[in-house]
Each structure stands twice: as C-alpha cells, then as structure tokens.
Design an enzyme around this catalytic site. Sequence first.
Site: not given
Length: 650
Positions: A153, A193, A195, A286
């Site tokens: 991120h 991931d 996200h 995740d």
Amino acid sequence: MSSAAYFDADATNADAAVRRRVGLVYDERMCEHDTPDGEPHVECPDRVRVIWKRLRDAGVVDRCVVLSAQETEDKYISLVHSKRHVDLVRSISSKQFDSKRNRIASRFNSIYLNKGTSKAAYLAAGSVIEAVDRVAKGDLNSAFAIVRPPGHHAEQDEPMGFCLFNNVAVAASYLLNEKPEYGIQKILIVDWDVHHGNGTQKAFWKDPRVLFFSVHRYDFGCYYPATDAGSHVMIGEGPGKGYNINVPWEHGRCGDPDYFAVWDIILIPVVKEFNPDIIIVSAGFDAAINDPLGGCCITPYGYSVMLSKLMEFAQGKIILALEGGYNLKSIASSALACVDVLLDGKPIVGSSEAFPYESTLRVIESVRKALSPYWSSLAVALAENLKSDKATPLELIDGSSDSEAEASAELLEDIMKPLLDLKIDEGPKDGLLPIWRSELRKVDVWYATYGSNMWKSRFLCYIEGGQVDDMKKRCSGSVDKSPPKEIAWKKFPYRLFFGRDYSVTWGPGGVAFLNPQSNPTDAAHVCMYKITLEQFNDVLHQENISNCDMSSPLFDKDAVAKVANEKTMSLEPLKRGWYHNVLFLGDEGGIPILTMTCEIDDIDKFRSGKVPLLASGVEYGNTLSKESSSLKQKQGHTSTKLLPNRSDYW
C-alpha cells in the site's frame, strides 16, 4: 468436479528428485515494530513468529538456505519513495520524535509507529532485496521473505495500510535499475493479497518492464483502500498501458475455485505472452479462510495450486514477500503450503469441490475485454455456456472465418481446457449486493447535467466505466451498467460558472458549477438523463471521488422526498467532494429532476477569491464544445449561448 482434477501436476517444471535451493529470510528484529503502548492490533509481531515456528516445526527450515536480513540503503529505497518519505521513516524512531510519533501517525491512513519502526522497515525492504538478489544471480532457485511491516500500500510519498516502504516495488526497481548484469529485463509481480496493491501499481504505472497483476476485493470501490484505482479499467498509461491488470472481486467469500478460474483464464495466458525473467509475489494471506479482515476463503491447498502454476515460468525463479494476513493459524498453514511448493515444485495434497461464483466470470469477462487490445490470448470472448450451470464444452465466440476461428481455438485450447466441465455456482444470490441496490434500481430519476456530462459519451463513463479523450482519470462505472432510458434537454433559472484551477479528472483549468440559488434572470441549459436512483448514487460517489462505504445508499427515496420539499440537500459523507449538494429542479412526467453542485458556502469562497474563478482548460473545453454542438443539433439552433463569459459569473 474437484479442482484437483483440472490441475496437471505433470505440467510443472519441477522434479521432486531434483533438490531445489530455496532461501528463507526471517529476523526477530522486525518484531520490534509494534503499537506504541502494546495494545492489540491485527498487524502484530506474532504474524511472522507463527510462520517461522510452523516452518521450523515442519522441518522445512532445515531443507532451506537461511539468509541474513540486512537493513537496506536509502539509495535503493529512493528508487520508489521520495526523499521526504525516506527521511520520515528513517528518523521516526529517534528520541527527538518520542513526543510527536503518535501525532505523526494520525496524519496517515491506518499507520502506527514506535521506537522499533525504522529498523523494522529497513530490515523488511532489505530482506526482500536480499531474496531477489540471490535468486536473480542464480545462487537460489526461489525464496520467501517473511517480513513486516508489509509494503504494497505504501506510495511514493505516503505510508498507509500498515505499510511503510513498498518492499516489493523497491526490490523490483533494484533489479531493473541497479543490477543490469543480472539480465533481468521483465518482471512479473503477482499480488494475491485481499487488498489492492495501490502503491505497487503506481510505482510501475508507465513501466512496460513490469507486468503488475492484482486480484483483490473491490466491492465496487468500497473495500480498502476504497478508491477506483483497483478497478479493472485501470490498465496502465503510456508505454505501460496494458501492463497493469486488476481483477476486482465484487464481494467477499471468493475462494479456491474463483482464484483458479482467474489464473487459468487471465493470468497464465498473459504470463505466457509476457515471458518474465523473474516473478515476485506480494504474498498476502488475508484472502485465506477465516481471516478477520479479508472475508474470503482460500485454503492452503488453493495457495499451493496458484503458486505451482506460476512455477512453470521464469525457470521457477520466484520470490514471495509477505504482505497481509491476520489469522495466525491460516497465515502459518498457507505459508507452509507455499514453501512446500518452492521445495517440491508441486501443490500439496488436497482438493476443492466448490465452484466459482457467477460474479467471478462476470469480472473475468470485464477484465478480458479491457485488456484484450494488449494481449492476444485475451482477444477471444468467453462463450455464453461458460456462464451456464451445466457442464457443457466451451465454444469460442468469434465472427471471423472458419480458419481464423480454428487458429483462435488452438491458441486458447490450453486456457479453456481446465474449464470444460466447470460448473458455475450462481448462489447464494442474496447478500452479494446490498439490498438497497435492488430497491433503488426500481426508482427512476432525471439527472440534469450541465458540464462535461452533457456529452453523452462522457456521461456514460460514469455508467459503463472508462474514459473519453482528454480525461486524466478513468471512471469505475456503476454497478448497474444499463444505459439511460431517455435523454431530454431543458433550461432552468440557475447561473452556470467555472471555478477551481485543477481537477483530478481534467487537470489544470476550471470546471462547471451551478449556483445553487435560482434566479429568474439566469438560464442554464441542461441535458437530462433518465437513470435509476441506484445509478444516481453511483454517479454521486464517482463525482465526489469518495472513499465512503457504499453498503448503504448516499441518497435514498426518503432523501428524494426531503429534497423535493427543501430544494437542496448537502450530503455529509461526501463533504470532501465539490459536488455533494443535491438540487431538486422540479419534475418531468412525475419523475424528479436532480442535479449536484457545490454548497452556498462555496459560492462565498468563489466570490471572495479563496477558490479561484477560472475558465476551463483545453481538455475540458474540448468536451464542452462537443456538448454545445449536441445541444445545437437537438434544438435546431445555429447559435446557442451555452457557456458563460467571465463577466457573466455573478
């Protein structure tokens, strides 16, 4: 049919009889990065500890080469991050920041800082660099960097989402720009991931040397990081156009079969064309089953199959770098499954009896359509019977000659074969979309447009997604992509003006506003689109570049009734946007006419000069010219004063 039945273990490039040299990087010092007062947090030191313990207990550490973690140098971090960003992370753990650390952390999105943060961040980035270096120069076949804090991120000038340095982006840039002697010219980055890897995407947005692939929860732009950057229409820019691939899930609960379908129908065909020299995986776990944040359900077997399919490329030169993953049991089991694959070259024992969601194939079709101009393997549309719940052979949809169709069939045979008997699970349908959407989809409104949206092609970007010429930013589109039911032109007693000096969508120059106070001496022409109230909510969301949660509507039926009475309504969740004020202009055939503009208070800012009044820029002006021509055509005028002169503003 079980997923095991359509994974061909013999197709992998690994031979169990050949000992593969696999590197592991782990350093307890990365656990010193923790919450300031030791309060509980999902991104905790135990995440890497449980992985290391599980690998050690399973005996795989003894089968690997354990690498030493080293803090990286600023010159390598600066390949991705700004000097200000590097200086902040380097100094944040020093004593002089003791009293400021929490305040600084509060300026960023989902970040905590403590005395161990700087060292951990430098060790994490340095560990991934060490892993890619050793694999790239041939000392190792593959490696796994068990690092924290995560990185995908982190953007050029901003830490966010638990991430400080973008470890994977830094390592890829190191290979491409600092080590030409290794001969690494093309890098595939796979981010699984849950996200979206927004930071990595931005780092290589215009770079054709890096193929960035991210599969993630998107939830129509409402899932973290909650921007439209994770949309399938975000495909790169300039020389990097087509080298950015986003697969955005519409909802949670996606698992092994959904990811397998994406691998077989999108990722693997494109990777064959790209032919990378090395592969780096942003290995967040995740999306694993029972993760408290992800809401998806990949099993350890699922991760092992996904990784095994990648092992067929780049001579198996693959580096995994840990990203997210917050269920300690799941993250340890998934990591062990992946290391087993690196060592043995094949998936662990397992199977998956479930089938992908219908929405998965809807997303796959959208992605293939957006990327098909750049990758020939995506150029043939998926057949309708792939969406069926019957296990029938796939047929290619193609309008070309028989010989061309035959060639296309041969080209895609290896892509489609795994799915010949694949059954599509269309349920559970309830709950995949918020209930409000189905309710507001039945309600029509007129959306009165007065700026660039008067040009139909521009407005349809908000419905279908994409962008027209001169736009700097793509639109994510609406959930319901049905075109407007009717289009009408009308005139209302409001003043049109242009203000601000820059917008994200158009760049430099002013953009159109309506003064929210009516005046009988004023006249503004509008183009009205009859759309659903659900679509109006999605347009509001996009116009205001909002990060708000769309699990509930921004503007519901009660709001329509209220604004019809009060004539104007400011929407609190959209306060940061410039078009958060909904105006009621009347009705047409009993259907309310709505538009959006700034607030009365903003008019005072324009008048005082706090926000500049400014004519439109060239790009926006080109669009206005097209809509002005449309208006003249519709009304049969040879001249129509659509746009105000500067003297007309007030």
